[in-house]
Motif scaffolding. Structure first.
Motif, short mmCIF file in Angstrom:
data_model
loop_
_atom_site.label_atom_id
_atom_site.label_comp_id
_atom_site.label_asym_id
_atom_site.label_seq_id
_atom_site.Cartn_x
_atom_site.Cartn_y
_atom_site.Cartn_z
N LEU A 169 0.87 -1.17 0.00
CA LEU A 169 0.00 0.00 0.00
C LEU A 169 0.91 1.22 0.00
CD1 LEU A 169 -2.48 -1.13 2.81
CD2 LEU A 169 -2.70 -1.52 0.35
N LEU A 170 0.85 2.01 -1.05
CA LEU A 170 1.82 3.08 -1.28
C LEU A 170 1.09 4.42 -1.38
CD1 LEU A 170 4.75 3.84 -1.91
CD2 LEU A 170 4.38 3.10 -4.27
N ASP A 171 1.35 5.30 -0.41
CA ASP A 171 0.57 6.53 -0.29
C ASP A 171 1.32 7.74 -0.84
OD1 ASP A 171 -1.44 8.27 0.36
OD2 ASP A 171 -1.33 7.99 2.52
N GLU A 172 0.83 8.29 -1.95
CA GLU A 172 1.33 9.53 -2.55
C GLU A 172 2.86 9.55 -2.71
OE1 GLU A 172 -0.55 11.80 -3.79
OE2 GLU A 172 -2.46 11.86 -2.75
N PRO A 173 3.45 8.57 -3.40
CA PRO A 173 4.92 8.52 -3.47
C PRO A 173 5.55 9.64 -4.27
CG PRO A 173 3.96 6.90 -4.94
CD PRO A 173 2.83 7.45 -4.12
N SER A 174 4.82 10.24 -5.20
CA SER A 174 5.43 11.26 -6.06
C SER A 174 5.29 12.67 -5.50
CB SER A 174 4.82 11.21 -7.47
OG SER A 174 3.51 11.73 -7.47
N GLU A 175 4.57 12.82 -4.40
CA GLU A 175 4.30 14.16 -3.89
C GLU A 175 5.56 14.80 -3.31
OE1 GLU A 175 1.05 16.53 -1.11
OE2 GLU A 175 1.35 14.39 -0.82
#
Length: 246
Positions: A169-175
């Motif tokens: 589960l990967l939360d907003e990695p590019s932010e």
């Protein structure tokens, strides 16, 4: 196209969640299959991060059913879900700033796993992670607090992989990270998919999500407004404008 029932790793049925008295998720249904990358798209406040927290068991008040590897884990604590092979990368990163890169990775280490059919799952070691995150190897002795935001993002992803997850589960990695780091993360996600590891990605960056994801759920005000292939979402500009503002 949704995954075949036999290949589904994670499934939510009627998932609801609250922050205090305020309901944030409403009757959410989703599936993630083996080796699949699925995007949760939507504006800030749409319910993307809340969905990941609810799936991980991090919200005290939630309802509905969450199944992982064919087993109902709705009442399990987050650490039990992590031990079963569900990885979580929070938006806040939460690395140990006083520990070095090597020490952060060691904290996340778990034993190798097997897929439900008994076959060995990928085994992640620091040496193998250097091939995915080449910028981290020269920093092995550097404390996490002396790293840039993008470097910390790579470290928290690598630490999660040391837990040998079957699904991340990967939360907003590019932010808030540099484009070169975003490109490296896209490469990493494609490598995970090639190994059969699944990803559920919370993201606002449509270009990044389209590079790596097979399917998408579009959330708005805690409800699913679209479910389908990423190509289908890209072909719905009116829907994106209405629920994403793009």
């Amino acid at each position: 196209m949704t995954p075949q029932a036999s290949s589904v790793l994670l499934e939510a049925q009627g998932l609801c969640a609250w922050y205090g008295a305020a309901q944030a998720l409403f009757d959410l249904h989703l599936q993630v299959g083996r080796g699949e990358a699925v995007a949760l798209m939507g504006r800030n406040g749409a319910g993307k991060s809340t969905t990941l927290k609810a799936l991980m068991g991090l919200l005290p008040r939630r309802a509905g059913r969450v199944c992982f590897l064919g087993r109902d884990c709705s009442q399990e604590a987050p650490f039990q879900r992590a031990r079963a092979g569900l990885g979580y990368v929070p938006e806040e990163r939460r690395i140990f700033t006083d520990l070095t890169v090597d020490e952060n990775l060691e904290v996340g280490r778990q034993a190798p796993r097997h897929w439900p059919d008994g076959r060995p799952a990928p085994v992640w070691t620091p040496e193998r992670l250097w091939t995915l995150f080449p910028h981290l190897e020269p920093m092995r002795s550097r404390p996490g607090g002396r790293m840039s935001g993008g470097e910390q993002q790579m470290l928290t992803l690598a630490r999660t992989l040391m837990g040998q997850p079957l699904l991340v589960l990967l939360d907003e990695p590019s932010e808030g990270v540099a484009p070169v780091i975003v490109d490296q993360m896209a490469e990493m996600l494609r490598a995970l998919k090639a190994e059969g590891v699944s990803v559920l990605l919370s993201e606002q960056n449509l270009g990044f999500a389209a590079e790596v994801c097979d399917r998408a759920y579009l959330l708005d005000e805690g409800r699913v407004r679209f479910e389908g292939t990423m190509a289908a979402l890209l072909g719905e500009p009116a829907l994106r404008r209405a629920h994403m503002g793009i």
